[in-house]
Design a protein around this motif. Sequence first.
Motif, mmCIF file in Angstrom:
data_model
loop_
_atom_site.group_PDB
_atom_site.id
_atom_site.type_symbol
_atom_site.label_atom_id
_atom_site.label_comp_id
_atom_site.label_asym_id
_atom_site.label_seq_id
_atom_site.Cartn_x
_atom_site.Cartn_y
_atom_site.Cartn_z
ATOM 1 N N PHE A 302 11.849 22.931 55.253
ATOM 2 C CA PHE A 302 11.539 22.273 53.979
ATOM 3 C C PHE A 302 10.980 20.874 54.207
ATOM 4 C CE2 PHE A 302 12.538 19.540 50.421
ATOM 5 C CZ PHE A 302 12.128 20.281 49.326
ATOM 6 N N GLN A 303 11.636 20.092 55.063
ATOM 7 C CA GLN A 303 11.189 18.726 55.320
ATOM 8 C C GLN A 303 9.817 18.700 55.995
ATOM 9 O OE1 GLN A 303 12.421 16.052 54.135
ATOM 10 N NE2 GLN A 303 14.335 16.884 53.352
ATOM 11 N N SER A 304 9.510 19.731 56.778
ATOM 12 C CA SER A 304 8.183 19.807 57.393
ATOM 13 C C SER A 304 7.108 19.989 56.325
ATOM 14 C CB SER A 304 8.136 20.959 58.396
ATOM 15 O OG SER A 304 9.046 20.745 59.463
ATOM 16 N N PHE A 305 7.369 20.841 55.338
ATOM 17 C CA PHE A 305 6.422 21.002 54.236
ATOM 18 C C PHE A 305 6.341 19.722 53.402
ATOM 19 C CE2 PHE A 305 6.603 25.564 55.073
ATOM 20 C CZ PHE A 305 5.304 25.957 54.740
ATOM 21 N N PHE A 306 7.478 19.078 53.177
ATOM 22 C CA PHE A 306 7.486 17.817 52.428
ATOM 23 C C PHE A 306 6.636 16.768 53.143
ATOM 24 C CE2 PHE A 306 9.271 13.702 51.220
ATOM 25 C CZ PHE A 306 9.316 13.811 49.835
ATOM 26 N N MET A 307 6.796 16.669 54.448
ATOM 27 C CA MET A 307 6.030 15.705 55.231
ATOM 28 C C MET A 307 4.554 16.047 55.220
ATOM 29 S SD MET A 307 6.443 12.963 57.008
ATOM 30 C CE MET A 307 5.626 11.972 58.259
ATOM 31 N N SER A 308 4.222 17.330 55.329
ATOM 32 C CA SER A 308 2.831 17.752 55.310
ATOM 33 C C SER A 308 2.161 17.386 53.999
ATOM 34 C CB SER A 308 2.734 19.257 55.553
ATOM 35 O OG SER A 308 1.393 19.698 55.513
ATOM 36 N N MET A 309 2.878 17.562 52.891
ATOM 37 C CA MET A 309 2.314 17.218 51.589
ATOM 38 C C MET A 309 2.153 15.714 51.432
ATOM 39 S SD MET A 309 1.126 18.064 48.663
ATOM 40 C CE MET A 309 1.498 19.825 48.620
ATOM 41 N N MET A 310 3.152 14.950 51.839
ATOM 42 C CA MET A 310 3.121 13.511 51.610
ATOM 43 C C MET A 310 2.118 12.792 52.496
ATOM 44 S SD MET A 310 4.949 13.150 49.099
ATOM 45 C CE MET A 310 5.920 14.365 48.215
ATOM 46 N N THR A 311 1.860 13.305 53.689
ATOM 47 C CA THR A 311 0.866 12.662 54.546
ATOM 48 C C THR A 311 -0.553 12.912 54.051
ATOM 49 O OG1 THR A 311 0.984 14.593 56.011
ATOM 50 C CG2 THR A 311 2.235 12.649 56.654
ATOM 51 N N ARG A 312 -0.745 13.843 53.139
ATOM 52 C CA ARG A 312 -2.069 14.088 52.583
ATOM 53 C C ARG A 312 -2.448 13.019 51.568
ATOM 54 N NH1 ARG A 312 -3.316 18.905 51.494
ATOM 55 N NH2 ARG A 312 -5.243 17.997 50.726
ATOM 56 N N SER A 313 -1.505 12.218 51.103
ATOM 57 C CA SER A 313 -1.748 11.086 50.214
ATOM 58 C C SER A 313 -0.563 10.762 49.346
ATOM 59 C CB SER A 313 -2.980 11.317 49.310
ATOM 60 O OG SER A 313 -3.365 10.144 48.672
ATOM 61 N N GLY A 314 0.528 11.534 49.437
ATOM 62 C CA GLY A 314 1.663 11.318 48.541
ATOM 63 C C GLY A 314 2.369 10.000 48.738
ATOM 64 N N GLY A 315 2.673 9.655 49.997
ATOM 65 C CA GLY A 315 3.269 8.362 50.282
ATOM 66 C C GLY A 315 4.774 8.305 50.280
ATOM 67 N N PHE A 316 5.466 9.351 49.808
ATOM 68 C CA PHE A 316 6.923 9.362 49.861
ATOM 69 C C PHE A 316 7.382 9.823 51.242
ATOM 70 C CE2 PHE A 316 6.183 10.004 45.273
ATOM 71 C CZ PHE A 316 6.910 8.934 44.782
ATOM 72 N N ALA A 317 8.576 9.405 51.649
ATOM 73 C CA ALA A 317 9.095 9.802 52.957
ATOM 74 C C ALA A 317 10.615 9.752 52.944
ATOM 75 C CB ALA A 317 8.560 8.897 54.058
ATOM 76 N N THR A 318 11.224 10.716 53.590
ATOM 77 C CA THR A 318 12.682 10.737 53.761
ATOM 78 C C THR A 318 13.084 10.294 55.159
ATOM 79 O OG1 THR A 318 12.553 13.078 54.385
ATOM 80 C CG2 THR A 318 12.986 12.581 52.067
ATOM 81 N N ILE A 319 12.106 10.002 56.006
ATOM 82 C CA ILE A 319 12.367 9.529 57.361
ATOM 83 C C ILE A 319 11.522 8.283 57.610
ATOM 84 C CG2 ILE A 319 12.920 11.821 58.265
ATOM 85 C CD1 ILE A 319 10.095 11.968 59.376
ATOM 86 N N ASP A 320 11.839 7.579 58.685
ATOM 87 C CA ASP A 320 11.092 6.398 59.079
ATOM 88 C C ASP A 320 9.893 6.840 59.912
ATOM 89 O OD1 ASP A 320 10.119 3.981 59.977
ATOM 90 O OD2 ASP A 320 12.092 3.141 60.412
ATOM 91 N N MET A 321 8.686 6.430 59.472
ATOM 92 C CA MET A 321 7.476 6.826 60.201
ATOM 93 C C MET A 321 7.473 6.297 61.634
ATOM 94 S SD MET A 321 5.707 8.691 58.109
ATOM 95 C CE MET A 321 7.326 9.300 57.621
ATOM 96 N N HIS A 322 8.177 5.208 61.862
ATOM 97 C CA HIS A 322 8.235 4.633 63.214
ATOM 98 C C HIS A 322 9.005 5.529 64.170
ATOM 99 C CE1 HIS A 322 7.889 1.362 66.096
ATOM 100 N NE2 HIS A 322 9.174 1.501 66.375
ATOM 101 N N ASP A 323 9.860 6.410 63.616
ATOM 102 C CA ASP A 323 10.673 7.292 64.451
ATOM 103 C C ASP A 323 9.942 8.568 64.864
ATOM 104 O OD1 ASP A 323 12.797 5.529 64.327
ATOM 105 O OD2 ASP A 323 13.688 6.497 62.565
ATOM 106 N N LEU A 324 8.777 8.823 64.304
ATOM 107 C CA LEU A 324 8.021 10.017 64.683
ATOM 108 C C LEU A 324 7.531 9.907 66.124
ATOM 109 C CD1 LEU A 324 5.744 10.526 61.537
ATOM 110 C CD2 LEU A 324 7.684 11.959 62.199
ATOM 111 N N TYR A 325 7.452 11.042 66.795
ATOM 112 C CA TYR A 325 6.802 11.066 68.100
ATOM 113 C C TYR A 325 5.331 10.686 67.946
ATOM 114 C CZ TYR A 325 10.869 13.502 70.103
ATOM 115 O OH TYR A 325 12.122 13.835 70.534
ATOM 116 N N GLY A 326 4.746 10.217 69.036
ATOM 117 C CA GLY A 326 3.334 9.839 68.986
ATOM 118 C C GLY A 326 2.433 10.981 68.563
ATOM 119 N N SER A 327 2.753 12.197 68.995
ATOM 120 C CA SER A 327 1.943 13.361 68.615
ATOM 121 C C SER A 327 2.011 13.602 67.112
ATOM 122 C CB SER A 327 2.430 14.601 69.366
ATOM 123 O OG SER A 327 3.825 14.807 69.157
#
Length: 481
Positions: A302-327
């Motif tokens: 579910f969170q993967s789909f949420f992230m996929s939608m929000m990175t397209r322009s939504g702007g909401f996040a349940t995690i810190d973008m700084h914590d993502l892997y570089g890939s």
Amino acid sequence: MRAERVSRLGGVDHRSWLGRLRDGVDAFMKSSPSRFAIVVFAALILLFTLLFSLPIARAGEGSGAPLHDALFTAVSVICVTGLATVDMATYWSPFGHALVYIGVNIGGVGVLTLATTLGFVISRRLGLRAKLMAASDTNPSRIHVGPVAERQAVRLGEVGGLLFTVAVSALVIEGVIAVALMPSMLAAGYDAGHSIWYSLYYSAMAFTNTGFSPNPGGLLPFEHDYWMQTMLMLGVFLGALGFPVIFALARAWRTPRKWSVHVKLTLTTTTILLVAGAAMFLLLEHANPKTYGHLDAGPTIFQSFFMSMMTRSGGFATIDMHDLYGSSQLVSSMLMFIGGGSASTAGGIKVTTLAVLFLAAFAEARGNPSMEAFGRRIPRDMLRLSVSVVLWGATIVAGASIAILQITKAPFENVLFDVISAFATCGLSTGLTAELPPEGVYVMAATMFMGRVGTVTLAAALAASQRRQLFKRPEERPIVG
């Protein structure tokens, strides 16, 4: 009896100043609709900068916001970006939050649609040129090559219906989502007044693809509220489709065969990107202990789909973008750069631009002389337009990244992520934007403005008209590849 009287005595114009102003604006709108739209958009930003600078807009007693913070917030609000240099939930007063709510709804209707509406109010008519300007927001090829024969999402005679659909769809969609969010707000412990306000606020931020949060902590209190996150995803999805698609679906949602190529390309490409993005985040982040590593299989998907939608322009996040892997940051940057649908509240180069580029590559690989999709031929002019959009967008991102890198000396991956987020008016951040010095803030504000105005609109404004050449020079092929 006309509202204003024009009398000529000795060659002197004795019309009222309001009449002269209205005629002057109408003449400017006719001569260059795109530039008029940019001027209107810039004027709105200056107005909101002034309002955000007022002491009443800032929480607590004291002076108003510094100029760079007020300007950046105004640009982010009007450009429906979602980036911030301050804590939006605590920095602004109720008056400031009202400005944010009003501003994102104004910015969300689109540059050219907004300019058409203002032009209609000023000139008291919706003439052919005004209709062409509104149509150009849904059919950028009109700016470059004039009216085209192929079916488009919205034709010239349907612009009145489009403008009506813009207002009604925004009102209805935001209202329905706000009602659906109410149970989540009440369950989180907010009183009735705050629940109503937060529901309206979040619904507007979702549909306009902005991503601001009115409550301290943002989405953290709703980290496990999948109903609320689903409603936010629905709002972002509808806002990112684009008003032409909503208009077409509202008329013929039961008969897909009647949909135009634009509608089919937008829906198909959006679905593919949503699924592909979720698959990439699931693959790359499922073992990351700072993001999804501690979640079970269902919540991770579910969170993967949420992230996929929000990175397209939504702007909401349940995690810190700084914590993502570089890939994962790179995948996020790619999705943000693509953005949503044309004439939508989303940013980026738009999904139809990407679709045209892939169709051109497939046609070239197969040796076909023209691009085809869903039984229709796409003219070569659209390929030139798509290439121009991508190159112009890449140039903006590259220039802004170089400037921010020089100013901050921050890691490249963080700079690239935030710059693309600004250009694509997404609103996600690694934390870099909030730490920028004033000169960096101005660079990011300019990036947001150029991204929201749109690469096609900006290019059309810089080149007042396309020159018609009555001769052809000798042909010669350079080596490519």
